[in-house]
Design a protein around this motif. Sequence first.
Motif, PDB file in Angstrom:
ATOM      1  N   GLU A 116      -7.131  -6.082  -4.631  1.00 18.84           N
ATOM      2  CA  GLU A 116      -8.315  -6.843  -5.201  1.00 18.84           C
ATOM      3  C   GLU A 116      -8.046  -7.864  -6.185  1.00 18.84           C
ATOM      4  N   ASP A 117      -9.255  -8.481  -6.350  1.00 21.78           N
ATOM      5  CA  ASP A 117      -9.190  -9.734  -7.436  1.00 21.78           C
ATOM      6  C   ASP A 117      -8.786  -9.199  -8.877  1.00 21.78           C
ATOM      7  N   GLY A 118      -7.988  -9.710  -9.528  1.00 26.13           N
ATOM      8  CA  GLY A 118      -7.820  -9.407 -10.981  1.00 26.13           C
ATOM      9  C   GLY A 118      -6.985  -8.319 -10.824  1.00 26.13           C
ATOM     10  N   GLN A 119      -6.343  -7.852 -10.010  1.00 20.40           N
ATOM     11  CA  GLN A 119      -5.199  -6.752  -9.930  1.00 20.40           C
ATOM     12  C   GLN A 119      -3.908  -7.222 -10.170  1.00 20.40           C
ATOM     13  N   THR A 120      -2.981  -6.834 -11.042  1.00 24.85           N
ATOM     14  CA  THR A 120      -1.533  -7.208 -11.311  1.00 24.85           C
ATOM     15  C   THR A 120      -0.788  -6.405 -10.224  1.00 24.85           C
ATOM     16  N   ASP A 121       0.352  -6.801 -10.084  1.00 23.94           N
ATOM     17  CA  ASP A 121       1.263  -5.939  -8.863  1.00 23.94           C
ATOM     18  C   ASP A 121       1.405  -4.824  -9.257  1.00 23.94           C
ATOM     19  N   GLU A 122       1.498  -4.308 -10.388  1.00 21.92           N
ATOM     20  CA  GLU A 122       1.788  -2.865 -10.688  1.00 21.92           C
ATOM     21  C   GLU A 122       0.666  -2.191 -10.370  1.00 21.92           C
ATOM     22  N   GLN A 123      -0.742  -2.683 -10.817  1.00 21.51           N
ATOM     23  CA  GLN A 123      -1.847  -1.887 -10.273  1.00 21.51           C
ATOM     24  C   GLN A 123      -2.198  -1.798  -9.056  1.00 21.51           C
ATOM     25  N   ALA A 124      -1.995  -2.844  -8.437  1.00 23.77           N
ATOM     26  CA  ALA A 124      -2.094  -2.703  -6.855  1.00 23.77           C
ATOM     27  C   ALA A 124      -1.251  -1.885  -6.051  1.00 23.77           C
ATOM     28  N   PHE A 125       0.147  -1.604  -6.722  1.00 26.74           N
ATOM     29  CA  PHE A 125       1.191  -0.885  -6.107  1.00 26.74           C
ATOM     30  C   PHE A 125       0.661   0.680  -6.484  1.00 26.74           C
ATOM     31  N   GLU A 126       0.287   0.677  -8.003  1.00 24.77           N
ATOM     32  CA  GLU A 126      -0.103   2.252  -8.108  1.00 24.77           C
ATOM     33  C   GLU A 126      -1.243   2.716  -7.291  1.00 24.77           C
ATOM     34  N   GLU A 127      -2.156   1.790  -6.861  1.00 19.14           N
ATOM     35  CA  GLU A 127      -3.263   2.338  -6.248  1.00 19.14           C
ATOM     36  C   GLU A 127      -2.819   2.664  -4.770  1.00 19.14           C
ATOM     37  N   PHE A 128      -1.839   1.844  -4.090  1.00 17.40           N
ATOM     38  CA  PHE A 128      -1.346   1.914  -2.720  1.00 17.40           C
ATOM     39  C   PHE A 128      -0.416   3.273  -2.872  1.00 17.40           C
ATOM     40  N   ASN A 129       0.329   3.609  -3.804  1.00 15.19           N
ATOM     41  CA  ASN A 129       1.239   4.725  -3.814  1.00 15.19           C
ATOM     42  C   ASN A 129       0.560   5.923  -4.215  1.00 15.19           C
ATOM     43  N   ARG A 130      -0.584   5.788  -4.644  1.00 11.27           N
ATOM     44  CA  ARG A 130      -1.327   6.976  -4.900  1.00 11.27           C
ATOM     45  C   ARG A 130      -2.288   7.326  -3.960  1.00 11.27           C
ATOM     46  N   ASN A 131      -3.072   6.499  -3.212  1.00 11.55           N
ATOM     47  CA  ASN A 131      -3.896   6.697  -2.323  1.00 11.55           C
ATOM     48  C   ASN A 131      -3.709   6.564  -0.798  1.00 11.55           C
ATOM     49  N   SER A 132      -2.655   5.640  -0.562  1.00 15.95           N
ATOM     50  CA  SER A 132      -2.489   5.203   0.697  1.00 15.95           C
ATOM     51  C   SER A 132      -1.502   5.842   1.407  1.00 15.95           C
ATOM     52  N   ILE A 133      -0.238   6.049   0.889  1.00 18.89           N
ATOM     53  CA  ILE A 133       0.669   6.637   1.702  1.00 18.89           C
ATOM     54  C   ILE A 133       1.168   8.002   1.109  1.00 18.89           C
ATOM     55  N   LYS A 134       1.615   8.885   2.115  1.00 18.48           N
ATOM     56  CA  LYS A 134       1.663  10.340   1.981  1.00 18.48           C
ATOM     57  C   LYS A 134       2.963  10.757   2.664  1.00 18.48           C
ATOM     58  N   LEU A 135       3.799  11.650   1.987  1.00 16.83           N
ATOM     59  CA  LEU A 135       4.944  12.116   2.650  1.00 16.83           C
ATOM     60  C   LEU A 135       4.583  13.434   3.288  1.00 16.83           C
ATOM     61  N   VAL A 136       4.951  13.659   4.598  1.00 12.41           N
ATOM     62  CA  VAL A 136       4.482  15.042   5.149  1.00 12.41           C
ATOM     63  C   VAL A 136       5.755  15.737   5.360  1.00 12.41           C
TER      64      VAL A 136
END
Length: 434
Positions: A116-136
């Motif tokens: 999203e606009d205004g997000q840093t790399d760390e913030q974008a990764f944190e959102e991706f790592n928390r909400n998008s990818i999941k180990l089963v």
Amino acid sequence: MCVTSISRVLPVVPSSDIDLLTVLQSLWKQKFLIAAFSLAVGALAGIYALLTTPEYKVSTTLRPAALNDLDALNRSGVYSLPREKALISVGAALDSYDVRLGYFRANPGLFAPMREDGQTDEQAFEEFNRNSIKLVLPNAKKELDLISAYIGLELRYPKNVDGVEILNGFVKYAIETERQQMAADLSVIIKNRLNELDGKLDAARAAYEAEKASRVATLLEKDNLDRAQLQDELRALRVQLKSRRAERIAQLNEAITIARSLGLKKPTTPSSMASEGESGGNVIRTEVNNQQIPLYFMGTDALEAERNALRQRTSDDFTEPQVAQINKALMLLKNNRLIESLKQRENEDVFLQNIEPLRAEMARLNKLDFDVTRLNLVTIDKYALQPLKPIWPKTSLMIITGLMLGAMLGILVAIILHAVAQRGRDLERFTKNA
């Protein structure tokens, strides 16, 4: 007084019981209102579903590698990696924060639509790592074997994002990262083994050098001791020879004195001296005497000549064969050929004992050429595939839910309106009766 009397005469209006049939009739009369609420809320749910960005989900499944994939590595005797352990290692890499962050930074183009606009790399990764990818993982309460063991990975992503490429690429990236880590571990293990073997060889060389130095010192000490003993023996023997020569000279001096007193200048015998004292005649005497003839019978000439020779002698070594033997032994002790041979060894490693296994192991490790980049740590049982439809929003379900919620809201409003109207009618009747 009037108000009080009126309050005593007028009874409190009782709450009338709800008549179910009346309520149903009222709801039927307000069916258009209920339908309006239902359609309105359903329409709002439909509009929300249409305006919401679709989300998709892809998944991949990993299973243990084939037995022959890890056989060469396990048979090397350097690194042991069972199939289930390899699967767990890859699963740990897939769940690792550092590995995910490394993949995120290595592929900024893939994740650009998710930022999203205004997000840093760390913030974008944190959102991706928390909400998008999941180990089963499989159910840990069950007793698993290699057949039922697996590791799954799921990815949720919005529209305009290549989730298939992200998930498949991440799986390959994690496997490659684990391969590189394993290659580094293998290199370190081989290096440590070689250093250990070098240390053992150095210890063997040091022990050999110490043993050789001890042996040389022992040989030198023995040679010095033998040399000292031989020199002592030689000096004692020379003193003995000199003493013997002095005794011989003393004997010769005494014999010369006796020979001079007897007038013996030439060698003679007792029988000759006896025959000279008798009267002339042909007399033949045979002398049988086991005793040694006295030395003075040699005559002064011979005795003095021997004495002079003894006095002029500078060394008595030649008179004793043992002196030559001692000198021979001393000459041999000047150079110890065994010590020279020990000191002149060029390649001393060939003389080390019990190091053949060490050299064989070092040669095997140095020639060990194992290509970890071709090692199959796991089997990708299922790759991520392009989904046919999004998992969110579920338009039909949302519209149906909106219609049901609208109908419930309409019914609630209709019931409230019916209750209000009924209350008004009750008050009106009461007023008329009063």
